[in-house]
Structures are given as structure tokens and as C-alpha cells.
Design an enzyme around this catalytic site. Structure first.
Site, PDB file in Angstrom:
ATOM      1  N   TYR A  56       0.861  -1.197   0.000  1.00  0.00           N
ATOM      2  CA  TYR A  56       0.000   0.000   0.000  1.00  0.00           C
ATOM      3  C   TYR A  56       0.890   1.236   0.000  1.00  0.00           C
ATOM      4  O   TYR A  56       1.475   1.603   1.026  1.00  0.00           O
ATOM      5  CB  TYR A  56      -0.895   0.033   1.244  1.00  0.00           C
TER       6      TYR A  56
HETATM    7  N1  LIG Z   1      -6.603  -8.481   1.591  1.00  0.00           N
HETATM    8  C1  LIG Z   1      -6.828  -7.877   0.458  1.00  0.00           C
HETATM    9  O1  LIG Z   1      -6.450  -8.365  -0.617  1.00  0.00           O
HETATM   10  C2  LIG Z   1      -7.579  -6.565   0.479  1.00  0.00           C
HETATM   11  C3  LIG Z   1      -8.141  -6.058  -0.698  1.00  0.00           C
HETATM   12  C4  LIG Z   1      -8.847  -4.845  -0.628  1.00  0.00           C
HETATM   13  C5  LIG Z   1      -8.973  -4.189   0.594  1.00  0.00           C
HETATM   14  N2  LIG Z   1      -8.396  -4.688   1.707  1.00  0.00           N
HETATM   15  C6  LIG Z   1      -8.490  -3.973   3.017  1.00  0.00           C
HETATM   16  O2  LIG Z   1      -9.828  -3.640   3.299  1.00  0.00           O
HETATM   17  C7  LIG Z   1      -9.934  -2.251   3.572  1.00  0.00           C
HETATM   18  C8  LIG Z   1     -11.300  -1.728   3.217  1.00  0.00           C
HETATM   19  O3  LIG Z   1     -11.663  -2.093   1.925  1.00  0.00           O
HETATM   20  P1  LIG Z   1     -11.897  -1.045   0.739  1.00  0.00           P
HETATM   21  O4  LIG Z   1     -11.381   0.285   1.113  1.00  0.00           O
HETATM   22  O5  LIG Z   1     -11.378  -1.737  -0.470  1.00  0.00           O
HETATM   23  O6  LIG Z   1     -13.479  -1.036   0.594  1.00  0.00           O
HETATM   24  P2  LIG Z   1     -14.702  -0.593   1.532  1.00  0.00           P
HETATM   25  O7  LIG Z   1     -14.289  -0.533   2.925  1.00  0.00           O
HETATM   26  O8  LIG Z   1     -15.819  -1.476   1.138  1.00  0.00           O
HETATM   27  O9  LIG Z   1     -15.029   0.872   0.955  1.00  0.00           O
HETATM   28  C9  LIG Z   1     -14.301   1.964   1.360  1.00  0.00           C
HETATM   29  C10 LIG Z   1     -14.737   3.199   0.576  1.00  0.00           C
HETATM   30  O10 LIG Z   1     -16.132   3.461   0.728  1.00  0.00           O
HETATM   31  C11 LIG Z   1     -16.348   4.852   0.925  1.00  0.00           C
HETATM   32  N3  LIG Z   1     -16.895   4.998   2.282  1.00  0.00           N
HETATM   33  C12 LIG Z   1     -16.453   4.403   3.432  1.00  0.00           C
HETATM   34  N4  LIG Z   1     -17.253   4.721   4.459  1.00  0.00           N
HETATM   35  C13 LIG Z   1     -18.209   5.510   3.973  1.00  0.00           C
HETATM   36  C14 LIG Z   1     -19.339   6.148   4.542  1.00  0.00           C
HETATM   37  N5  LIG Z   1     -19.642   6.006   5.833  1.00  0.00           N
HETATM   38  N6  LIG Z   1     -20.133   6.890   3.732  1.00  0.00           N
HETATM   39  C15 LIG Z   1     -19.861   7.023   2.437  1.00  0.00           C
HETATM   40  N7  LIG Z   1     -18.809   6.457   1.824  1.00  0.00           N
HETATM   41  C16 LIG Z   1     -17.996   5.690   2.586  1.00  0.00           C
HETATM   42  C17 LIG Z   1     -14.997   5.540   0.733  1.00  0.00           C
HETATM   43  O11 LIG Z   1     -14.801   5.829  -0.656  1.00  0.00           O
HETATM   44  P3  LIG Z   1     -15.411   7.124  -1.413  1.00  0.00           P
HETATM   45  O12 LIG Z   1     -15.671   8.174  -0.393  1.00  0.00           O
HETATM   46  O13 LIG Z   1     -14.374   7.481  -2.415  1.00  0.00           O
HETATM   47  O14 LIG Z   1     -16.650   6.583  -2.082  1.00  0.00           O
HETATM   48  C18 LIG Z   1     -14.034   4.442   1.117  1.00  0.00           C
HETATM   49  O15 LIG Z   1     -12.757   4.576   0.553  1.00  0.00           O
HETATM   50  C19 LIG Z   1      -8.775  -1.626   2.804  1.00  0.00           C
HETATM   51  O16 LIG Z   1      -8.442  -0.360   3.300  1.00  0.00           O
HETATM   52  C20 LIG Z   1      -7.695  -2.673   3.024  1.00  0.00           C
HETATM   53  O17 LIG Z   1      -7.097  -2.475   4.300  1.00  0.00           O
HETATM   54  C21 LIG Z   1      -7.712  -5.874   1.678  1.00  0.00           C
END
Ligand SMILES: NC(=O)c1ccc[n+]([C@@H]2O[C@H](COP(=O)([O-])OP(=O)(O)OC[C@H]3O[C@@H](n4cnc5c(N)ncnc54)[C@H](OP(=O)(O)O)[C@@H]3O)[C@@H](O)[C@H]2O)c1
Length: 326
Positions: A56
Site C-alpha cells: 500500500y
Molecule cells: N486483503 C486484500 O487483498 C484486500 C483487498 C482490498 C482491501 N483490503 C483492506 O480492506 C480495507 C477496506 O476495503 P476497501 O477500502 O477496499 O473497501 P470498503 O471498505 O468497502 O469501501 C471503502 C470506501 O467506501 C467509501 N466509504 C467508506 N465509508 C463511507 C461512509 N460512511 N459513507 C460514504 N462512503 C464511505 C470511501 O470511498 P469514497 O468516499 O471514495 O466513495 C471508502 O474509501 C482496505 O483499506 C484494506 O485495508 C484488503
């Protein structure tokens, strides 16, 4: 000699993928301050697990997510300070070919963090393209645990078959798998409904972590098929999915309204009710505050069934990670 430190995991964590990539969008100083406020708010409210990865913030960003997390951890003073748990994922890069390369990678992460990693996770399995590489890397992870450099060991993107294989290999070294991280949300039920990962993890005493629990923002309800769509890879994905997932978003909205909660809170709470530790990514304090509101209450069985039934009718769902194994 085996690690004796205790790894403690809270009900919910915070993902930091976006943190490592913030620099791309500029406004570095302001953004960093905002992310620090997100961190402080989370810890203050008992959200003490932070997930990051050594991939990251790559290239010029140079491990930015871990650097920021380390800085925020050092500067935080307040409740729950002692419970902060930093989970990093070490990438199974093709050039990591020895167990020492994983030990060195974790030491580099610790250097960026300015402290030891609490939970070290194998970011993905190499089973789909270089199966011979994986045992070497897992041995490196076991070395980290044995040397007391980490408190716990986890995996990411493993399906049941490969998980059982990895479990056996690590057990031979006397190392238990503490956690497994998979993409899990109302739009990504595949790991449970198709792979049956929950039953295996329960059997093996492995705690499940749900990444992308908001389906990258789709389940927050703020995006609609009319647009505007987010920039980057989410744009075409959202354009493709949004017209098809309307019934699920409507159901989520109904449950949220009846509960006096938001859609994001219901989507995150659903993950908790399914026995996962969700790690939603928050880009600002408002999002973090809203997501923290998913804690302290639970959907009832009828609401969960309503959401499950609706999710089961959706034909177009989130694409699975290419590294997800069977
Ligand atoms: N192990 C793996 O391979 C893998 C892969 C992916 C992710 N991850 C981990 O999982 C974590 C979270 O996943 P993710 O960031 O991919 O997806 P997520 O948590 O499903 O979505 C996060 C996104 O949703 C929006 N958001 C979050 N809370 C909100 C709210 N209360 N209201 C409105 N919009 C909101 C924001 O984007 P916007 O404001 O731009 O819409 C934010 O960046 C990552 O940070 C990482 O640590 C791991």
C-alpha cells in the site's frame, strides 16, 4: 522458542488501503491531518485494529500507508492506546523467493511503522500461479512468529482447500493461524455461500476479517446508476453493477430506516452479525464516525434474513480478487 505476546482483536477495524494512495491525489499535508483525525477518532472509540500492507503506497509513495500509521500511533494519546493492533500484509511478490525475504520484508514494515507489526498476514496465496513458492514464504512467516517479531499470523484471500494446506504446514512449525481476510459483504458473499470458509475457520479457530465490507462504497447508498461515478477502476465497475443491485440497495435502505441507522452502518453490522471483523476504509472523519455507528447494536435474525434473501437474488456481484483461491 515461540512468541508469547498476546494478540487481541476488536469487533471492528479500519482499512487503510486508500491511505497509501492519497499522495496521488495531492493535498498531502491536509489529507494526512485528516487521516490522523480518522485514526484518533477510531482508537478513541475502541476501533483499534488497523489493516495495511507493504504494497500500500508503492513506488514513489514508498510504503506511505505504514509510515502514516506508525506516525499516528506514536502521536496518539488517549483511551485504548494500549490496544492498538497493527496488521500488515506482506505481498507474495515473485522476487520473494526465500524465507528470509519475508523476514526482511516484515522488518522493513516494522521500520516504516517505527514499531513491531502485531499481526503479519500473507497478502495472497501463490497457489494459482506459483504453488512451489508458497511453502517457502509461509516458513518465513513462521520464522517471524518464532523469533517473537510478531504476535500473530494471518492469511488473506485463501479458500478452504488452500487454507487447510497452509494450516497443516504452519501447524508443523507449531504456528496457529489467527485470522483469515477475505472480500466479504452483502455483494460478496461468495467466500461463505460458495466456498464455505466460515465453517472451516470456526473448526480451526481462525477469526475472519471482512475486507471491502461496503463493496468499495456501493453499499453506502451514495452512488446511483445516473452517476456521477467515482474516478479510477471503481467507475466502470459501479456503472456495470449499480443498475443490477437496486433491489439490494432498496432493502438495505428499508432496514436502515426502520432501525434509524444508515445503510453503511447496516452493511457493516451485517458483517459483524455473520461473525466477521469488518475493516471498512474511511477517507475522512465523517465516514469514520458513521462507520463507528455500526458498533454497539445488532441486527435481529429477521433483518439478517431479509438482507440475505435480497443479496441472494442479485445476479451481478463484486468481482472476486484474482488471487482468491479455492
Ligand atoms: N486483503 C486484500 O487483498 C484486500 C483487498 C482490498 C482491501 N483490503 C483492506 O480492506 C480495507 C477496506 O476495503 P476497501 O477500502 O477496499 O473497501 P470498503 O471498505 O468497502 O469501501 C471503502 C470506501 O467506501 C467509501 N466509504 C467508506 N465509508 C463511507 C461512509 N460512511 N459513507 C460514504 N462512503 C464511505 C470511501 O470511498 P469514497 O468516499 O471514495 O466513495 C471508502 O474509501 C482496505 O483499506 C484494506 O485495508 C484488503
Amino acid at each position: 522458542m515461540h512468541c508469547k505476546q498476546k494478540l487481541s482483536l476488536p469487533t471492528m477495524g479500519c482499512g487503510t488501503w486508500a491511505w497509501g494512495n492519497r499522495l496521488l491525489w495531492g493535498y498531502r499535508e491536509t489529507m494526512d491531518r485528516q487521516l490522523q483525525a480518522v485514526f484518533n477518532l477510531c482508537v478513541n472509540n475502541g476501533v483499534t485494529l488497523f489493516d495495511t500492507g507493504d504494497s500500500y503506497g508503492t513506488g514513489k509513495l514508498n510504503g506511505r500507508s505504514e509510515l502514516l500509521l506508525g506516525q499516528f500511533t506514536r502521536e496518539y494519546q488517549g483511551p485504548n492506546q494500549e490496544n492498538i493492533c497493527i496488521a500488515t500484509k506482506l505481498a507474495a511478490y515473485p522476487w520473494r523467493l526465500t524465507r528470509q525475504s519475508m523476514v526482511n520484508a516484515c522488518k522493513s514494515s516494522a521500520k516504516r511503522l517505527g514499531r513491531n507489526v502485531d499481526l503479519v498476514q500473507m497478502h495472497w496465496s501463490t497457489a494459482n500461479y506459483a504453488p512451489w513458492q508458497e511453502e517457502i514464504l509461509l516458513n518465513g512467516i513462521a520464522d517471524l512468529y518464532e523469533q517473537g517479531l510478531v504476535k500473530g499470523v494471518g492469511l488473506s484471500n485463501y479458500g478452504p482447500k488452500r487454507l487447510l494446506w497452509a494450516h497443516k504446514k504452519l501447524a508443523q512449525r507449531g504456528v496457529a493461524i489467527a485470522t483469515l481476510q477475505v472480500q466479504y459483504s452483502l455483494l460478496s458473499t461468495y467466500p461463505v455461500t460458495k466456498l464455505g470458509i466460515k465453517d472451516i475457520c470456526d473448526e480451526l479457530g481462525i477469526k475472519l476479517i471482512a475486507y471491502s465490507p461496503l463493496a468499495l462504497g456501493l453499499l453506502t447508498g451514495k452512488y446511483s446508476e445516473e452517476g456521477p461515478f467515482p474516478k479510477g477502476i471503481r467507475g466502470p465497475l459501479f456503472r456495470y453493477l449499480l443498475p443490477e443491485i437496486k433491489p439490494l440497495l432498496t432493502c438495505l435502505q428499508q432496514v436502515a430506516q426502520a432501525r434509524n441507522k444508515t445503510m453503511s452502518q447496516v452493511a457493516i453490522n451485517w458483517c459483524i452479525c455473520k461473525g466477521f471483523i469488518p475493516i471498512p476504509g474511511a477517507k475522512n472523519v465523517e465516514q469514520a464516525r458513521e462507520n463507528i455507528g455500526a458498533l454497539g447494536w445488532k441486527l435481529d435474525p429477521a433483518e439478517i434474513a431479509q438482507l440475505d434473501d435480497s443479496a441472494a437474488t442479485i445476479k451481478r456481484v463484486m468481482v472476486q480478487n484474482i488471487f482468491q483461491t479455492k
